[in-house]
Design a protein around this motif. Structure first.
Motif, PDB file in Angstrom:
ATOM      1  N   LEU A   1      -9.404  -0.514   2.207  1.00  0.00           N
ATOM      2  CA  LEU A   1      -8.886  -0.598   0.835  1.00  0.00           C
ATOM      3  C   LEU A   1      -9.944  -0.170  -0.180  1.00  0.00           C
ATOM      4  CD1 LEU A   1      -6.925  -3.987   1.096  1.00  0.00           C
ATOM      5  CD2 LEU A   1      -5.942  -1.686   0.956  1.00  0.00           C
TER       6      LEU A   1
ATOM      7  N   ALA B   1     -10.851 -13.645   1.572  1.00  0.00           N
ATOM      8  CA  ALA B   1     -11.296 -12.404   0.924  1.00  0.00           C
ATOM      9  C   ALA B   1     -11.491 -11.270   1.917  1.00  0.00           C
ATOM     10  CB  ALA B   1     -12.587 -12.650   0.152  1.00  0.00           C
ATOM     11  N   PHE B   2     -12.195 -11.540   3.007  1.00  0.00           N
ATOM     12  CA  PHE B   2     -12.524 -10.479   3.953  1.00  0.00           C
ATOM     13  C   PHE B   2     -12.166 -10.912   5.371  1.00  0.00           C
ATOM     14  CE2 PHE B   2     -15.845  -9.809   0.535  1.00  0.00           C
ATOM     15  CZ  PHE B   2     -15.202  -8.723  -0.039  1.00  0.00           C
ATOM     16  N   PHE B   3     -11.368 -10.113   6.011  1.00  0.00           N
ATOM     17  CA  PHE B   3     -10.895 -10.412   7.368  1.00  0.00           C
ATOM     18  C   PHE B   3     -12.077 -10.522   8.329  1.00  0.00           C
ATOM     19  CE2 PHE B   3      -8.931 -10.080  11.426  1.00  0.00           C
ATOM     20  CZ  PHE B   3      -7.609 -10.446  11.275  1.00  0.00           C
TER      21      PHE B   3
ATOM     22  N   LEU C   1       0.856  -1.187   0.000  1.00  0.00           N
ATOM     23  CA  LEU C   1       0.000   0.000   0.000  1.00  0.00           C
ATOM     24  C   LEU C   1       0.895   1.241   0.000  1.00  0.00           C
ATOM     25  CD1 LEU C   1      -3.101   0.571   0.264  1.00  0.00           C
ATOM     26  CD2 LEU C   1      -2.667   1.014   2.687  1.00  0.00           C
ATOM     27  N   PRO C   2       0.577   2.217  -0.859  1.00  0.00           N
ATOM     28  CA  PRO C   2       1.419   3.428  -0.867  1.00  0.00           C
ATOM     29  C   PRO C   2       1.364   4.140   0.492  1.00  0.00           C
ATOM     30  CG  PRO C   2      -0.200   3.489  -2.669  1.00  0.00           C
ATOM     31  CD  PRO C   2      -0.514   2.283  -1.833  1.00  0.00           C
TER      32      PRO C   2
ATOM     33  N   PRO D   1      -9.877  -4.461   7.200  1.00  0.00           N
ATOM     34  CA  PRO D   1      -8.897  -3.929   6.248  1.00  0.00           C
ATOM     35  C   PRO D   1      -9.452  -3.738   4.845  1.00  0.00           C
ATOM     36  CG  PRO D   1      -8.287  -6.152   7.045  1.00  0.00           C
ATOM     37  CD  PRO D   1      -9.404  -5.678   7.884  1.00  0.00           C
ATOM     38  N   GLU D   2     -10.341  -4.628   4.426  1.00  0.00           N
ATOM     39  CA  GLU D   2     -10.844  -4.531   3.052  1.00  0.00           C
ATOM     40  C   GLU D   2     -11.739  -3.300   2.866  1.00  0.00           C
ATOM     41  OE1 GLU D   2     -11.141  -7.303   4.917  1.00  0.00           O
ATOM     42  OE2 GLU D   2      -9.508  -8.503   4.049  1.00  0.00           O
TER      43      GLU D   2
ATOM     44  N   MET E   1       0.661   3.793   7.651  1.00  0.00           N
ATOM     45  CA  MET E   1       0.733   4.713   6.506  1.00  0.00           C
ATOM     46  C   MET E   1       2.080   5.429   6.445  1.00  0.00           C
ATOM     47  SD  MET E   1      -2.324   4.394   5.323  1.00  0.00           S
ATOM     48  CE  MET E   1      -4.037   4.190   5.774  1.00  0.00           C
TER      49      MET E   1
ATOM     50  N   MET F   1      -4.990  -7.167  11.262  1.00  0.00           N
ATOM     51  CA  MET F   1      -5.864  -6.439  10.335  1.00  0.00           C
ATOM     52  C   MET F   1      -5.083  -5.346   9.595  1.00  0.00           C
ATOM     53  SD  MET F   1      -9.239  -6.309  12.795  1.00  0.00           S
ATOM     54  CE  MET F   1     -10.374  -5.449  11.700  1.00  0.00           C
TER      55      MET F   1
ATOM     56  N   ALA G   1     -16.705 -12.167  -3.420  1.00  0.00           N
ATOM     57  CA  ALA G   1     -15.757 -12.182  -2.306  1.00  0.00           C
ATOM     58  C   ALA G   1     -14.380 -11.782  -2.817  1.00  0.00           C
ATOM     59  CB  ALA G   1     -15.731 -13.565  -1.661  1.00  0.00           C
TER      60      ALA G   1
ATOM     61  N   ARG H   1      -3.001  -6.864   6.898  1.00  0.00           N
ATOM     62  CA  ARG H   1      -3.772  -7.170   5.680  1.00  0.00           C
ATOM     63  C   ARG H   1      -3.979  -5.904   4.839  1.00  0.00           C
ATOM     64  NH1 ARG H   1      -7.902 -11.054   4.196  1.00  0.00           N
ATOM     65  NH2 ARG H   1      -7.233 -12.373   5.922  1.00  0.00           N
ATOM     66  N   MET H   2      -4.317  -4.817   5.515  1.00  0.00           N
ATOM     67  CA  MET H   2      -4.526  -3.573   4.775  1.00  0.00           C
ATOM     68  C   MET H   2      -3.242  -3.136   4.078  1.00  0.00           C
ATOM     69  SD  MET H   2      -5.647   0.199   6.152  1.00  0.00           S
ATOM     70  CE  MET H   2      -3.991   0.519   6.798  1.00  0.00           C
TER      71      MET H   2
ATOM     72  N   MET I   1     -19.616  -6.244   9.086  1.00  0.00           N
ATOM     73  CA  MET I   1     -18.466  -5.900   9.925  1.00  0.00           C
ATOM     74  C   MET I   1     -18.008  -4.495   9.553  1.00  0.00           C
ATOM     75  SD  MET I   1     -16.382  -9.527   9.812  1.00  0.00           S
ATOM     76  CE  MET I   1     -15.994  -9.483   8.055  1.00  0.00           C
TER      77      MET I   1
ATOM     78  N   GLY J   1      -2.094  -4.321   0.717  1.00  0.00           N
ATOM     79  CA  GLY J   1      -2.682  -3.717  -0.476  1.00  0.00           C
ATOM     80  C   GLY J   1      -3.737  -4.587  -1.115  1.00  0.00           C
ATOM     81  N   VAL J   2      -4.166  -4.158  -2.272  1.00  0.00           N
ATOM     82  CA  VAL J   2      -5.274  -4.800  -2.973  1.00  0.00           C
ATOM     83  C   VAL J   2      -4.782  -6.031  -3.724  1.00  0.00           C
ATOM     84  CG1 VAL J   2      -7.072  -4.445  -4.707  1.00  0.00           C
ATOM     85  CG2 VAL J   2      -6.340  -2.533  -3.264  1.00  0.00           C
ATOM     86  N   LYS J   3      -5.545  -7.111  -3.637  1.00  0.00           N
ATOM     87  CA  LYS J   3      -5.188  -8.328  -4.370  1.00  0.00           C
ATOM     88  C   LYS J   3      -6.011  -8.414  -5.651  1.00  0.00           C
ATOM     89  CE  LYS J   3      -3.511 -10.578  -0.298  1.00  0.00           C
ATOM     90  NZ  LYS J   3      -3.972 -10.977   1.023  1.00  0.00           N
ATOM     91  N   TRP J   4      -5.337  -8.621  -6.727  1.00  0.00           N
ATOM     92  CA  TRP J   4      -5.993  -8.653  -8.046  1.00  0.00           C
ATOM     93  C   TRP J   4      -5.996 -10.055  -8.648  1.00  0.00           C
ATOM     94  CZ3 TRP J   4      -8.158  -4.308 -10.382  1.00  0.00           C
ATOM     95  CH2 TRP J   4      -7.893  -3.071  -9.749  1.00  0.00           C
TER      96      TRP J   4
ATOM     97  N   ALA K   1     -11.366  -6.072  -5.185  1.00  0.00           N
ATOM     98  CA  ALA K   1     -11.326  -5.337  -6.452  1.00  0.00           C
ATOM     99  C   ALA K   1     -12.620  -5.531  -7.244  1.00  0.00           C
ATOM    100  CB  ALA K   1     -10.115  -5.781  -7.282  1.00  0.00           C
TER     101      ALA K   1
END
Lengths: 519, 519
Positions: free
Chosen positions: B327, A447-449, A37-38, B323-324, A372, A405, B273, A408-409, B319, A412-415, B276
């Motif tokens: 994001l 997918a979601f924590f 994550l930037p 983290p998601e 951050m 948590m 799930a 995980r943030m 929730m 960054g984003v998983k594609w 992105a």
């Protein structure tokens, strides 16, 4: 509420049964976080140069006091300009030349090599709080801690996946004389966890003892080119380093072990009442100590550190979770990266007296800012409360989940499954739901924590389960973890050598101990 | 603890005395935040294009159901491809052409023009939570709310500096029939505060009533080119907009008033799930409604919205603070800026049943993410708890102070007194302290934020003051605020006209009200 409580009871006792339950808990350590994550970087190149120039001007013109004859002798030999006996004026070229030999990254070794950590650059690790003179225990009672309490925190640190270290004196073991504590603390860190740990820097001699114990655990030769322990040395802001800290620093540097060079900032009290100028002063202080590590041993790893708070001008009390602390973290991250030096900050700080909502706000604000800001060594990541006066068992496990948590943030984003997931949108179409879709079934776990310690049920269900607030739920979780703790194997010969060393040193070091009266 | 409690008691009663105390409280509204801190933007240009393309493909191939004959007729006239009666397939060129006429920024007008807000681009405003069927009151008791409770929240919103709006039904006034509530709610917002407010969208006719009441307050002509009220329309994810919401949307658009086009996302249940892909679906949904606002009235202001949660696959519960969600906020901010449309997100969400540490963690994590995401309209910024089932008086005032702290952080680093502050470093030198320095004396009030509702004193002092946790301190603060509330002057003729309108409509609208049974 959590996985342990839901696990079916089994009639088999002992290790087998425990292992069965443990598979439900997941105590496997997360690797060092690799941030994608930037970061938040509030300064442009000119502003970074402005802080750098201001800090260098402070080092050249104002100077830094090294209250320690050995350090003054070392600095004189290194070509620094010494005035008024102990005031070291450092030319910016000398500073730049010295800090250039600090490694930008290294591997931080654990006794279990599976727990080794890549350190620096875009990696971050979470280290529990340390130094609490009180604890809030498994009954949420505030009292003086014992060595057994410390062992419990080390066990929890060992089991909580997002914690990368057992640290050292998470709480002060008040049932042991001050003069011997560093030995017992170090042994407890080493024994109850096979993650990385920290070494005490409470005196130069104590630091030497830590080095000797590390030599027993890792081998003296191995330490010569492998960092195995981190120590913290606080500065006395403004612009003073004292004899105790400098002596401990030398003990670590001589053995090639990294020290956190940490100005101790109470913004507004020992810095100017200005965010940018406070950073300039802190930066000068950190650079002076970082440079000194390289005078002691060129090429030795070292870590840009700080303890950051702002001070209430009403009471003089340190504050946490305030906006300026976030801003200073962002800026200091930029400075450390500018100098290519790994850096440490503090997480989950706060002044709440209990584990109330204040504690939650302060901790989460601080954690988001430190993530951050891109800190490499995120210290005080679990348990801190009451401005560090106590470590809370409940908060310890909740903070550790928050670290997971934040981890995980920051990944960054998983594609990776983007196209597959979009195909599900076509399958489901308007007005449907995804719960039964094969993609959801395959991916929902990652997918979601799903936090264990946050309750997101209806109030009716929550009441039916006993109306437990988070403190009670967290203490149940801590109790269950401790019940299922398994000690990581330590070679018997090494263990015996460590215990022999401690026994010898406890005979040698007088047990006179004024501070112990408070226990 | 706070300024009010410390203010000396005065014997003078009435308005004079209240004004004296109020100067100590500071209830002056902060201007709309102008963000200078850089944002967290996890996507590069290619990834933004990937989301955009995926969303456009969803709009073209999957389509969006508009469950509303009028909307279908409108879309047909606008050239959309309608299949299966109500499934609207939108060509990406049509979408881009339509959303191009949405203003990137505008002024959001309040009845007191001193409280007007620049809106969009790098401005952000904080709006309290709305829609709670329960409250936790001034005694922290959970119960059904009344119109008087709602008035108290409107009064607090009026007095808390970082809140920019009195919103609308912060809590549901259960002592009034559902069919008449929107009238009483709107009047309460207008009467008890002269900040901006929101308009009810619970039905097309209710929205028309709000428009009529706004016309009385601001003038119908004025509304034609001045946004004076915002309404929220939720989508039914995945990919459905219903008749109630679309009718309310049209009522706002026809009068040129901005609507928040808010897909209601329960990540994993009504989206794939996948972070992105969930954003791609949400983006398609928001774009379809945003485009529709321009079909209704080209050039009408509109706001990219969403309600964001992820769903626990254990219980199906929504929730918050996960983290998601952070994001997704970062990503959606990028998409809204890509389309040059102002956007709304939600703040301080959470599922805690009481104002415990869980509530603090959830709220602060969410706030940090929304600030770093750069949202323009930061809704649900005060009071939200229990997944929106109750609004907490205690949390309301604490959240508002957190907004003030977030505001300060998002303003970024101040450099105006940098050289002056550095001169103080030279004055003080190593080992000194800054508390008495003229620069500190001149600047400490603005230099470092001092929260009123966080206790940072020693435990001894805290115990001497009664060992109050934050809930109790916050409720004291709320009580003191309400005691010192002064109603902002409303023109008597306007007030009478509003009351006449309500009386007439309450005669016209049947008071039959099944939902009221639950009160």
């Amino acid at each position: 509420m959590n996985a342990i409580e839901e696990a079916p009871r089994t009639r088999r006792g002992g290790r087998g049964a425990r292992r069965e339950i443990r598979t439900a808990i997941d105590t496997k350590m997360l690797p060092a976080l690799k941030r994608r994550l930037p970061l938040v970087e509030p300064m442009d190149g000119d502003q970074i140069a402005r802080i750098d120039d201001a800090s260098m001007a402070i080092l050249e013109d104002v100077g830094v006091v090294f209250r320690d004859p050995q350090a003054i002798a070392d600095w004189r030999a290194a070509g620094a300009d010494i005035r008024d006996d102990d005031r070291v004026h450092l030319d910016r070229n000398l500073v730049r030349e010295l800090i250039a030999s600090i490694p930008e990254s290294f591997t931080y070794h654990a006794r279990n090599s599976a727990n080794n950590l890549p350190f620096g650059k875009d990696h971050s690790i979470f280290v529990p709080m340390t130094g609490a003179p009180y604890l809030r225990d498994l009954d949420d009672k505030r009292r003086g801690p014992t060595l057994d309490d410390l062992a419990n925190f080390h066990k929890l640190a060992h089991m909580l996946p997002a914690l990368h270290s057992s640290a050292h004196h998470i709480v002060e073991p008040m049932d042991h004389v001050v003069a011997h504590r560093h030995l017992r603390i170090t042994y407890s860190s080493m024994k109850h966890s096979d993650k990385t740990f920290m070494g005490m820097t409470t005196s130069p001699k104590n630091a030497e003892d830590v080095m000797e114990m590390c030599a027993i655990l890792f081998g003296a030769d191995f330490m010569e080119d492998h960092p195995v322990v981190t120590g913290n040395c606080n500065g006395n802001s403004p612009l003073v380093w004292d004899e105790v800290m400098l002596g401990a620093m030398r003990a670590f540097c001589r053995r090639n072990q990294p020290v956190l060079c940490s100005p101790f900032v109470l913004g507004g009290a020992n810095t100017p009442a200005s965010t940018a100028a406070a950073v300039a002063q802190l930066n000068a202080e950190a650079l002076s100590a970082l440079a000194y590590t390289q005078v002691v041993r060129k090429g030795c790893p070292a870590i840009y550190g700080h303890y950051l708070s702002t001070v209430s001008m009403k009471s003089g009390a340190p504050m946490a979770g305030t906006p300026e602390i976030s801003l200073m973290n962002f800026m200091i991250g930029q400075m450390a990266r500018y100098y290519r030096i790994p850096w440490r900050t503090s997480n989950t700080l706060g002044g709440a007296k209990t584990f109330d909502a204040q504690a939650g706000y302060e901790s989460a604000s601080t954690m988001m800012a430190t993530l951050m800001a891109g800190a490499n060594y995120i210290w005080h990541s679990a348990g801190w409360n009451e401005a560090g006066m106590h470590c809370s068992m409940a908060k310890f496990v909740v903070d550790a989940e928050q670290c997971a948590m934040g981890y995980r943030m920051a990944e960054g984003v998983k594609w990776d499954d983007f196209d597959e997931a979009l195909a599900a949108v076509r399958d489901i179409g308007p007005g449907g739901h995804y719960l039964g879709h094969p993609h959801t079934q395959a991916r929902f776990q990652e997918a979601f924590f799903m936090p264990e310690l946050f309750d997101n049920n209806s109030i009716e269900q929550w009441m039916a389960e006993g109306s437990h607030e988070i403190t009670e739920r967290a203490l149940n979780h801590a109790r269950n973890l401790l019940k299922n703790y398994e000690e990581p194997r330590l070679d018997e010969g090494v263990d015996e050598a460590l215990r022999d060393y401690i026994a010898r040193r406890e005979r040698e070091i007088p047990a006179v101990d004024a501070l112990n009266d408070e226990y």
